[in-house]
Design an enzyme around this catalytic site. Sequence first.
Site, mmCIF file in Angstrom:
data_model
loop_
_atom_site.group_PDB
_atom_site.id
_atom_site.type_symbol
_atom_site.label_atom_id
_atom_site.label_comp_id
_atom_site.label_asym_id
_atom_site.label_seq_id
_atom_site.Cartn_x
_atom_site.Cartn_y
_atom_site.Cartn_z
ATOM 1 N N LYS A 10 32.808 57.421 51.478
ATOM 2 C CA LYS A 10 33.032 58.358 50.364
ATOM 3 C C LYS A 10 33.107 59.789 50.912
ATOM 4 O O LYS A 10 32.599 60.090 51.997
ATOM 5 C CB LYS A 10 31.937 58.269 49.298
ATOM 6 C CG LYS A 10 30.507 58.640 49.765
ATOM 7 C CD LYS A 10 30.177 60.131 49.738
ATOM 8 C CE LYS A 10 28.756 60.426 50.227
ATOM 9 N NZ LYS A 10 28.544 61.801 50.681
ATOM 10 N N ASP A 153 22.594 58.151 47.272
ATOM 11 C CA ASP A 153 24.039 57.927 47.141
ATOM 12 C C ASP A 153 24.450 56.486 47.441
ATOM 13 O O ASP A 153 25.521 56.220 47.951
ATOM 14 C CB ASP A 153 24.879 58.985 47.881
ATOM 15 C CG ASP A 153 24.558 59.101 49.347
ATOM 16 O OD1 ASP A 153 23.771 58.275 49.816
ATOM 17 O OD2 ASP A 153 25.099 60.009 50.005
HETATM 18 O O1 C5P Z 1 17.654 59.348 48.519
HETATM 19 P P1 C5P Z 1 17.821 59.512 49.981
HETATM 20 O O2 C5P Z 1 17.111 58.491 50.800
HETATM 21 O O3 C5P Z 1 19.264 59.620 50.361
HETATM 22 O O4 C5P Z 1 17.180 60.915 50.359
HETATM 23 C C1 C5P Z 1 16.835 61.299 51.678
HETATM 24 C C2 C5P Z 1 16.139 62.656 51.650
HETATM 25 O O5 C5P Z 1 17.098 63.661 51.283
HETATM 26 C C3 C5P Z 1 15.031 62.763 50.592
HETATM 27 O O6 C5P Z 1 13.798 62.384 51.105
HETATM 28 C C4 C5P Z 1 15.056 64.238 50.257
HETATM 29 O O7 C5P Z 1 14.380 64.967 51.241
HETATM 30 C C5 C5P Z 1 16.510 64.595 50.392
HETATM 31 N N1 C5P Z 1 17.237 64.575 49.095
HETATM 32 C C6 C5P Z 1 17.029 65.588 48.199
HETATM 33 N N2 C5P Z 1 17.701 65.615 47.014
HETATM 34 C C7 C5P Z 1 18.603 64.649 46.720
HETATM 35 C C8 C5P Z 1 18.860 63.595 47.638
HETATM 36 C C9 C5P Z 1 18.147 63.582 48.823
HETATM 37 O O8 C5P Z 1 16.220 66.494 48.448
HETATM 38 N N3 C5P Z 1 19.289 64.713 45.566
#
Ligand code: C5P
Length: 354
Positions: A10, A153
Site C-alpha cells: 500500500k 495498518d
Molecule cells: O499499531 P502498530 O503496531 O503499527 O504501531 C506501532 C507503533 O507505532 C505503536 O506502538 C505506536 O508507537 C506507533 N503508532 C502511533 N499511532 C498510530 C499507529 C502507530 O503512535 N496511529
Amino acid sequence: MPTAVRSHAKINLGLYIGAPRPDGFHSLATVYQTLELYDLVTVTARPAAATTLRLTSNDSRVPTDERNTAWKMAVLALEALHCTAEVEIHIEKRLPVQGGLGAGSANAIAALVGLEAELGITQNLGAPGPSHLGTRDSWAAKRLELAAKVGSDVPLFLIGGAVLGQDRGQQVSPLPDFEPVWCVVATPEVGVSTPQAFRDWDSLCAAEGLTAEVSADKLKELSRAYASAFADAIPEGRPGGSSGVLLDEENLAGPKESALVRTGITSWIENDFERVVFPQHPSLAEIKRILSGSGTPEAALHASLSGSGSALFGLYRTRGDAEAARERLRGAGVASQLSHTLPRAKYWREMLLP
Ligand code: C5P
C-alpha cells in the site's frame, strides 16, 4: 494443497497525524491505496489435535517466530475459530521489509486468507454445523477486530483499493476506486523507525502547541474532505468506480484527466511524516524532488513519502512518464520499481493464485 496468496503493498495518499494520545497512539486521517506489487505468502494447514506453526522466508530479515505479523494473525484466527491445526507459512519477500509500504501488515492478511482457504472456513460459514463459526457477517467483523490487534495498518488489507483510514489507522472504510495510474516506488537504502518518527512528531507538536482538541477537529475535517472528494469525483458504478477496471498493462496511456486529479486531492494532500523525516534524512527529500519532476512534461500527478518511509512514490499519467522518473532515479543511484494502483475488485480477484 498449499494455498498461495498475493500480499500487496500500500501507499498513503496523504497522511495527517494528530497530537499524541494518552494510550500512546496517534489519531490520523489517511487514504490507503493498494498497489500491484506483492510478496507471495503460501499457507498449508490441516486440522490437528494441537496447533503447531512453522514460518519460513527467503529473506533472513523476516522474523520467523511469534514476532511475525502473519504468525500473530494465524494464532488469533485459530483461537477465535476454536480450531487447532498444523500450519506452515512461507513468505517470499519481494517488497522492502521496512519501507512504509505495509508489507508486514499485508502478510498478516494474506496468511489469514490462506488459512481460511486451507481450512475451508469461508465455505462453511452460515452452513449447518458448529455455531461458533457464526455467520459470514460476524466473521467479517471479527477478522477486522483481530487484524486491528495485530497492527494499525493491517485492517486496510481486508478492504483493498482506496481505503479511508481513521482513528489510529485501523478504522477503515472503502472509498470509490479511481482508474489505475502508474506508480513508481523508490526504495532508498535508508531505514526509518516508525516509533521514532512518531516521537519526533510529538516534539514538533509540543513546539508548535498542537493540542489534542485542535488536531481532533482538523482530522475530522480532513476525513470529511477525503470522503467527499472521492464521492463527488468517482460516482459508484462508473468506469473506475469500485467495480474496478482492467488495466491495459502495456498501453495505459493515462486518462487525459485522471480521476485522481478529478478528486482534487492531489492539490492538497500531504504526508505529515515528511516534516519530521526529511530534516533527518535530506536524501529522501531529494528523492521526492526527483520523483516529482516538476516543470517537466513528465511531471508526477503526486509524489510523496509513503507512511513514515523510507519508501517514496510518484503517480504518473503514462507509462512513459513513469519510466522517465525511473531513469532520473537510476541516474541518482536510487533503486525503484514500476507498479500501478490496484482497485478493490482486482485486488480480491487476483489475491489467490490458481
Ligand atoms: O499499531 P502498530 O503496531 O503499527 O504501531 C506501532 C507503533 O507505532 C505503536 O506502538 C505506536 O508507537 C506507533 N503508532 C502511533 N499511532 C498510530 C499507529 C502507530 O503512535 N496511529
